[in-house]
Motif scaffolding. Structure first.
Motif, PDB file in Angstrom:
ATOM      1  N   GLY A  14       0.826  -1.202   0.000  1.00  0.00           N
ATOM      2  CA  GLY A  14       0.000   0.000   0.000  1.00  0.00           C
ATOM      3  C   GLY A  14       0.857   1.247   0.000  1.00  0.00           C
ATOM      4  N   VAL A  15       0.426   2.239  -0.755  1.00  0.00           N
ATOM      5  CA  VAL A  15       1.108   3.533  -0.716  1.00  0.00           C
ATOM      6  C   VAL A  15       0.081   4.639  -0.965  1.00  0.00           C
ATOM      7  CG1 VAL A  15       1.878   3.243  -3.128  1.00  0.00           C
ATOM      8  CG2 VAL A  15       3.011   4.911  -1.670  1.00  0.00           C
ATOM      9  N   ARG A  16       0.130   5.649  -0.108  1.00  0.00           N
ATOM     10  CA  ARG A  16      -0.861   6.726  -0.228  1.00  0.00           C
ATOM     11  C   ARG A  16      -0.557   7.630  -1.426  1.00  0.00           C
ATOM     12  NH1 ARG A  16      -4.604   6.495   3.461  1.00  0.00           N
ATOM     13  NH2 ARG A  16      -4.126   5.569   5.491  1.00  0.00           N
ATOM     14  N   ARG A  18       9.658   1.666  -7.805  1.00  0.00           N
ATOM     15  CA  ARG A  18       9.545   2.635  -8.893  1.00  0.00           C
ATOM     16  C   ARG A  18       8.588   2.033  -9.912  1.00  0.00           C
ATOM     17  NH1 ARG A  18      13.362   6.009 -11.809  1.00  0.00           N
ATOM     18  NH2 ARG A  18      14.795   5.694 -10.102  1.00  0.00           N
ATOM     19  N   LEU A  19       7.555   2.794 -10.240  1.00  0.00           N
ATOM     20  CA  LEU A  19       6.551   2.288 -11.176  1.00  0.00           C
ATOM     21  C   LEU A  19       6.513   3.167 -12.413  1.00  0.00           C
ATOM     22  CD1 LEU A  19       3.627   1.685  -8.665  1.00  0.00           C
ATOM     23  CD2 LEU A  19       4.739  -0.101 -10.004  1.00  0.00           C
ATOM     24  N   ALA A  20       6.592   2.548 -13.581  1.00  0.00           N
ATOM     25  CA  ALA A  20       6.412   3.295 -14.825  1.00  0.00           C
ATOM     26  C   ALA A  20       4.921   3.275 -15.133  1.00  0.00           C
ATOM     27  CB  ALA A  20       7.194   2.624 -15.940  1.00  0.00           C
ATOM     28  N   VAL A  21       4.319   4.466 -15.239  1.00  0.00           N
ATOM     29  CA  VAL A  21       2.867   4.518 -15.445  1.00  0.00           C
ATOM     30  C   VAL A  21       2.512   5.415 -16.614  1.00  0.00           C
ATOM     31  CG1 VAL A  21       2.325   4.066 -13.023  1.00  0.00           C
ATOM     32  CG2 VAL A  21       2.588   6.435 -13.789  1.00  0.00           C
ATOM     33  N   GLU A  22       1.315   5.177 -17.110  1.00  0.00           N
ATOM     34  CA  GLU A  22       0.778   6.059 -18.153  1.00  0.00           C
ATOM     35  C   GLU A  22      -0.384   6.844 -17.546  1.00  0.00           C
ATOM     36  OE1 GLU A  22      -0.065   4.255 -21.950  1.00  0.00           O
ATOM     37  OE2 GLU A  22      -1.597   5.763 -22.375  1.00  0.00           O
ATOM     38  N   VAL A  23      -0.337   8.163 -17.732  1.00  0.00           N
ATOM     39  CA  VAL A  23      -1.345   9.034 -17.130  1.00  0.00           C
ATOM     40  C   VAL A  23      -2.661   8.907 -17.901  1.00  0.00           C
ATOM     41  CG1 VAL A  23      -1.950  11.432 -16.603  1.00  0.00           C
ATOM     42  CG2 VAL A  23       0.397  10.619 -16.260  1.00  0.00           C
ATOM     43  N   GLY A  24      -3.745   8.618 -17.147  1.00  0.00           N
ATOM     44  CA  GLY A  24      -5.046   8.428 -17.790  1.00  0.00           C
ATOM     45  C   GLY A  24      -5.969   9.609 -17.626  1.00  0.00           C
ATOM     46  N   ALA A  25      -5.892  10.276 -16.466  1.00  0.00           N
ATOM     47  CA  ALA A  25      -6.771  11.417 -16.207  1.00  0.00           C
ATOM     48  C   ALA A  25      -6.152  12.281 -15.123  1.00  0.00           C
ATOM     49  CB  ALA A  25      -8.153  10.931 -15.761  1.00  0.00           C
ATOM     50  N   VAL A  26      -6.423  13.573 -15.173  1.00  0.00           N
ATOM     51  CA  VAL A  26      -5.919  14.489 -14.155  1.00  0.00           C
ATOM     52  C   VAL A  26      -7.098  15.297 -13.622  1.00  0.00           C
ATOM     53  CG1 VAL A  26      -4.354  16.408 -13.664  1.00  0.00           C
ATOM     54  CG2 VAL A  26      -3.697  14.670 -15.343  1.00  0.00           C
ATOM     55  N   GLU A  27      -7.286  15.263 -12.305  1.00  0.00           N
ATOM     56  CA  GLU A  27      -8.351  16.065 -11.700  1.00  0.00           C
ATOM     57  C   GLU A  27      -7.712  17.206 -10.928  1.00  0.00           C
ATOM     58  OE1 GLU A  27     -11.783  13.116 -10.230  1.00  0.00           O
ATOM     59  OE2 GLU A  27      -9.851  12.699  -9.350  1.00  0.00           O
ATOM     60  N   LEU A  28      -8.013  18.424 -11.322  1.00  0.00           N
ATOM     61  CA  LEU A  28      -7.528  19.583 -10.575  1.00  0.00           C
ATOM     62  C   LEU A  28      -8.583  19.913  -9.524  1.00  0.00           C
ATOM     63  CD1 LEU A  28      -5.575  21.984 -10.159  1.00  0.00           C
ATOM     64  CD2 LEU A  28      -6.886  23.207 -11.888  1.00  0.00           C
ATOM     65  N   VAL A  88       6.899   6.931 -11.141  1.00  0.00           N
ATOM     66  CA  VAL A  88       6.557   7.390  -9.797  1.00  0.00           C
ATOM     67  C   VAL A  88       7.200   6.439  -8.792  1.00  0.00           C
ATOM     68  CG1 VAL A  88       4.409   8.562 -10.410  1.00  0.00           C
ATOM     69  CG2 VAL A  88       4.346   6.138  -9.814  1.00  0.00           C
ATOM     70  N   GLY A  89       7.512   6.982  -7.617  1.00  0.00           N
ATOM     71  CA  GLY A  89       8.150   6.153  -6.595  1.00  0.00           C
ATOM     72  C   GLY A  89       7.783   6.645  -5.210  1.00  0.00           C
ATOM     73  N   ALA A  90       7.989   5.785  -4.222  1.00  0.00           N
ATOM     74  CA  ALA A  90       7.707   6.147  -2.834  1.00  0.00           C
ATOM     75  C   ALA A  90       8.908   5.810  -1.978  1.00  0.00           C
ATOM     76  CB  ALA A  90       6.480   5.392  -2.320  1.00  0.00           C
ATOM     77  N   GLU A  91       9.126   6.616  -0.933  1.00  0.00           N
ATOM     78  CA  GLU A  91      10.185   6.326   0.034  1.00  0.00           C
ATOM     79  C   GLU A  91       9.824   5.050   0.789  1.00  0.00           C
ATOM     80  OE1 GLU A  91      12.813   8.208   0.290  1.00  0.00           O
ATOM     81  OE2 GLU A  91      12.228  10.137  -0.574  1.00  0.00           O
ATOM     82  N   THR A  92      10.852   4.374   1.266  1.00  0.00           N
ATOM     83  CA  THR A  92      10.640   3.126   2.003  1.00  0.00           C
ATOM     84  C   THR A  92       9.662   3.289   3.167  1.00  0.00           C
ATOM     85  OG1 THR A  92      12.894   2.545   1.457  1.00  0.00           O
ATOM     86  CG2 THR A  92      11.850   1.281   3.221  1.00  0.00           C
ATOM     87  N   ASN A  93       9.803   4.399   3.909  1.00  0.00           N
ATOM     88  CA  ASN A  93       8.960   4.536   5.107  1.00  0.00           C
ATOM     89  C   ASN A  93       7.520   4.900   4.779  1.00  0.00           C
ATOM     90  OD1 ASN A  93       9.189   7.176   4.387  1.00  0.00           O
ATOM     91  ND2 ASN A  93      10.355   7.808   6.192  1.00  0.00           N
ATOM     92  N   ALA A  94       7.199   5.067   3.508  1.00  0.00           N
ATOM     93  CA  ALA A  94       5.814   5.369   3.123  1.00  0.00           C
ATOM     94  C   ALA A  94       5.101   4.133   2.595  1.00  0.00           C
ATOM     95  CB  ALA A  94       5.796   6.460   2.060  1.00  0.00           C
ATOM     96  N   GLY A 111       7.498  -4.625   8.355  1.00  0.00           N
ATOM     97  CA  GLY A 111       6.591  -3.905   7.461  1.00  0.00           C
ATOM     98  C   GLY A 111       7.277  -2.834   6.661  1.00  0.00           C
ATOM     99  N   GLN A 112       7.664  -1.761   7.328  1.00  0.00           N
ATOM    100  CA  GLN A 112       8.231  -0.669   6.569  1.00  0.00           C
ATOM    101  C   GLN A 112       9.714  -0.918   6.361  1.00  0.00           C
ATOM    102  OE1 GLN A 112       6.948   2.765   8.697  1.00  0.00           O
ATOM    103  NE2 GLN A 112       4.931   2.656   7.754  1.00  0.00           N
ATOM    104  N   GLY A 113      10.121  -0.724   5.162  1.00  0.00           N
ATOM    105  CA  GLY A 113      11.538  -0.881   4.857  1.00  0.00           C
ATOM    106  C   GLY A 113      11.865  -2.271   4.358  1.00  0.00           C
ATOM    107  N   ALA A 114      10.856  -3.127   4.298  1.00  0.00           N
ATOM    108  CA  ALA A 114      11.143  -4.502   3.892  1.00  0.00           C
ATOM    109  C   ALA A 114      11.142  -4.682   2.374  1.00  0.00           C
ATOM    110  CB  ALA A 114      10.145  -5.449   4.524  1.00  0.00           C
ATOM    111  N   ALA A 115      10.523  -3.730   1.706  1.00  0.00           N
ATOM    112  CA  ALA A 115      10.510  -3.853   0.246  1.00  0.00           C
ATOM    113  C   ALA A 115      11.847  -3.356  -0.297  1.00  0.00           C
ATOM    114  CB  ALA A 115       9.376  -3.021  -0.337  1.00  0.00           C
TER     115      ALA A 115
END
Ligand SMILES: Nc1ncnc2c1ncn2[C@@H]1O[C@H](COP(=O)(O)OP(=O)(O)OP(=O)(O)O)[C@@H](O)[C@H]1O
Ligand SMILES: [Mg+2]
Length: 357
Positions: free
Chosen positions: A265-267, A283-293, A328-334, A349-353
């Motif tokens: 899980g990542v917020r 690190r995830l390579a993603v394709e942007v589908g929609a942007v909500e401002l 996109v990527g997230a820090e280990t502690n997130a 849990g955190q830091g195990a990935a």
């Protein structure tokens, strides 16, 4: 003021449906507990059992140490505030507030004193001679609060009291209810669907799921350390991204996760667009589908190569165009890790990935 003790309480409705499946909870004197959970999970049922409006099938509810299972609502000394106000239409505001007190045989001078004090704190002094139909929704809600306050009850029970109000008024009333509850120090149980109300009003938040408690804790505990994927997905908006291990393994080359991990899980606020930095565990390579401002920030909806949909938040206007590819990527502690039953994996849990780059 009073503590409320709920001991293995169950509720089976006529017809056999078990709406509450064994709930235990200790609510301290002066505490504000907020109940949240999806529609039909039993929030109103639990509140109504505390109030005495619904019989308890088994278990025990005690108020101030006294078991109240067999007591009538009027004998429990609790005030309930609903979303539909339930004011008497033919009475003035003053009469609405005085009604319950008169019925108890309270002296007129004391009734006047209490109404004056409540009207002052709710700023409805100028409305006392009006009928409910001559009031706005927000004013009616204040009167409903006033009627609860003048009783000086042991506890307040709120069932989505602000859900009929517009967004601005909700925020205003939310702040006022918090202030009032703090200054009166009256034990309160508050049911809401609104994330912001839940996070800002609660001393402790209770997440219900299918008639059971999923997790109890301070709002920030539930936000930072959700015990289950259910809580992880329920608390926070937009919801936490929950990605299955198989999809993740397909999307992230060289990813190594502990064997008992089933979901990562990542917020949305913890996912960042990253450039060439190598030190991100995921690190995830993603394709942007929609942007909500949505004003101060944007929610970017995107899809990974294996088809997992994720959301991340960007401050201000997003510069990423629909159809573009970003990392996109997230820090280990997130990063939050959950097992196959959806339970949070503690310890490692955190830091195990980890990812070998
Ligand atoms: N009088 C009743 N008889 C039978 N079933 C009932 C009765 N009242 C509620 N239920 C059922 O019990 C469950 C819990 O209802 P409850 O009203 O407590 O949910 P809730 O969490 O307050 O939902 P909402 O967020 O929609 O208000 C639901 O499945 C509902 O259909
Ligand atoms: Mg309800």
């Amino acid at each position: 003021m009073a503590s409320i003790t709920i001991r293995d309480v169950r509720k089976t409705y006529a017809g056999g449906f078990e709406a509450i499946k064994g709930i235990s909870l200790d609510i301290a004197d002066g505490e504000m507990v907020v109940l949240v959970g999806p529609s039909g999970c039993g929030k109103s049922t639990l509140l109504r059992m505390i109030a005495g409006l619904e019989a308890i099938s088994s278990g025990e509810i005690a108020i101030d140490g006294r078991v109240v299972n067999a007591l009538e609502p009027s004998e429990r000394d609790i005030a309930m505030v609903f979303q539909n106000y339930a004011l008497y239409p033919h009475m003035t505001v003053r009469q609405n507030m005085a009604y319950g007190l008169k019925n108890r045989g309270m002296a007129a001078a004391e009734i006047e004193r209490r109404i004056a004090a409540a009207a002052a704190s709710l700023e409805i002094g100028s409305l006392l001679e009006r009928k409910p139909r001559q009031l706005s929704g927000g004013q009616r809600q204040r009167v409903a609060m006033g009627r609860a306050i003048v009783r000086e009850p042991k506890a307040f029970l709120f069932d989505e009291p602000l859900s009929n109000l517009d967004a601005k008024l909700r925020v205003q009333m939310r702040v006022e209810i918090r202030k009032l509850q703090r200054s009166l120090s009256t034990t309160s149980v508050y049911v809401t669907h609104d994330q912001m109300e839940a996070m800002t009003l609660a001393d402790r938040l209770v997440v219900l799921n299918g008639g059971k408690i999923e997790q109890v804790g301070t709002p920030i505990e539930l936000y930072e350390r959700p015990a289950t994927t259910f809580v992880a997905a329920f608390i926070g908006s937009p919801a936490m991204n929950l990605i299955g291990k198989d999809a993740l393994t397909a999307d992230v080359a060289g990813l190594s996760l502990p064997p008992d991990v089933s979901t990562l899980g990542v917020r949305p606020e913890d996912l960042k667009i990253i450039g060439s930095q190598k030190d991100y565990p995921v690190r995830l390579a993603v394709e942007v589908g929609a942007v909500e401002l949505v004003g101060a920030e944007s929610y970017v909806h995107a899809t990974t190569a294996s088809g997992v949909e994720i959301v991340f938040r960007v401050a201000g206007r997003s510069m990423t165009a629909v159809g573009s590819r970003v990392d996109v990527g997230a820090e280990t502690n997130a990063i939050h890790l959950f097992d196959a039953e959806g339970r949070r994996l503690e310890g490692h849990g955190q830091g195990a990935a980890t990812r070998e780059v």
